[in-house]
Design a protein around this motif. Structure first.
Motif, PDB file in Angstrom:
ATOM      1  N   ARG A  44      -8.315   7.479  14.075  1.00 13.34           N
ATOM      2  CA  ARG A  44      -8.573   6.854  12.771  1.00 13.34           C
ATOM      3  C   ARG A  44      -7.738   7.509  11.689  1.00 13.34           C
ATOM      4  N   LYS A  45      -7.679   8.848  11.704  1.00 16.14           N
ATOM      5  CA  LYS A  45      -6.894   9.565  10.693  1.00 16.14           C
ATOM      6  C   LYS A  45      -5.438   9.138  10.730  1.00 16.14           C
ATOM      7  N   TYR A  51      -5.123   5.533   9.322  1.00 16.83           N
ATOM      8  CA  TYR A  51      -5.269   5.520   7.865  1.00 16.83           C
ATOM      9  C   TYR A  51      -4.076   6.174   7.171  1.00 16.83           C
ATOM     10  N   LYS A  52      -3.497   7.173   7.797  1.00 12.06           N
ATOM     11  CA  LYS A  52      -2.313   7.822   7.225  1.00 12.06           C
ATOM     12  C   LYS A  52      -1.138   6.833   7.197  1.00 12.06           C
ATOM     13  N   ILE A  68      -1.403   3.513   7.203  1.00  8.45           N
ATOM     14  CA  ILE A  68      -1.748   2.486   6.208  1.00  8.45           C
ATOM     15  C   ILE A  68      -1.478   3.002   4.799  1.00  8.45           C
ATOM     16  N   ASP A  69      -1.896   4.239   4.513  1.00 10.13           N
ATOM     17  CA  ASP A  69      -1.659   4.823   3.187  1.00 10.13           C
ATOM     18  C   ASP A  69      -0.173   4.883   2.870  1.00 10.13           C
ATOM     19  N   SER A  70       0.646   5.260   3.845  1.00 10.63           N
ATOM     20  CA  SER A  70       2.096   5.323   3.635  1.00 10.63           C
ATOM     21  C   SER A  70       2.675   3.945   3.342  1.00 10.63           C
ATOM     22  N   LEU A  78       1.071   1.337   2.141  1.00 12.35           N
ATOM     23  CA  LEU A  78       0.599   0.908   0.826  1.00 12.35           C
ATOM     24  C   LEU A  78       1.373   1.582  -0.295  1.00 12.35           C
ATOM     25  N   ARG A  79       1.606   2.881  -0.160  1.00 11.10           N
ATOM     26  CA  ARG A  79       2.378   3.614  -1.161  1.00 11.10           C
ATOM     27  C   ARG A  79       3.763   3.011  -1.306  1.00 11.10           C
ATOM     28  N   ASP A  80       4.415   2.722  -0.160  1.00 14.44           N
ATOM     29  CA  ASP A  80       5.757   2.141  -0.197  1.00 14.44           C
ATOM     30  C   ASP A  80       5.743   0.755  -0.847  1.00 14.44           C
ATOM     31  N   LYS A 131       3.592  -0.400  -3.048  1.00 17.40           N
ATOM     32  CA  LYS A 131       3.327  -0.250  -4.489  1.00 17.40           C
ATOM     33  C   LYS A 131       4.574   0.233  -5.222  1.00 17.40           C
TER      34      LYS A 131
END
Length: 104
Positions: free
Chosen positions: A83-84, A87-88, A90-92, A94-96, A98
């Motif tokens: 999961r970690k 999510y890591k 996905i976070d990357s 999303l950051r890109d 944005k």
């Protein structure tokens, strides 16, 4: 029952090919002239791919489509380490995205 399906009218979800009686019933639900049974409301929510809470206007959080909810549930069933990682990633992404939007 207030129907929040993003259509011009509740009967629009059926289209013109649906029997007139069915369109009339859906319209009555939207105008609070008639209440569906819980089973009918569940079937309607499933057909629209929304939660029952969303369909009746009780959802407090942003409502996701069923595919998104299924993905979240699938992720939550994985071991914590997996999961970690997901999510890591996905976070990357999303950051890109944005960042890309900010400079577009």
């Amino acid at each position: 029952m207030e129907i929040k399906c993003g259509l011009a009218t509740p009967s629009d979800l059926l289209g013109r090919s649906a029997p007139r009686l069915l369109r009339n019933i859906i319209g009555k639900y939207g105008r609070d002239e008639m209440k569906p049974s819980i089973e009918t409301a569940k079937k309607l929510a499933n057909a629209l791919e929304v939660s029952l809470d969303y369909l009746v206007g009780d959802a407090e959080l942003k409502v996701f489509d069923k595919k998104t909810l299924q993905r979240i549930e699938d992720i939550e069933k994985l071991p914590e380490e997996e999961r970690k990682v997901i999510y890591k990633v996905i976070d990357s992404l999303l950051r890109d995205a944005k960042t890309k939007q900010a400079y577009a």
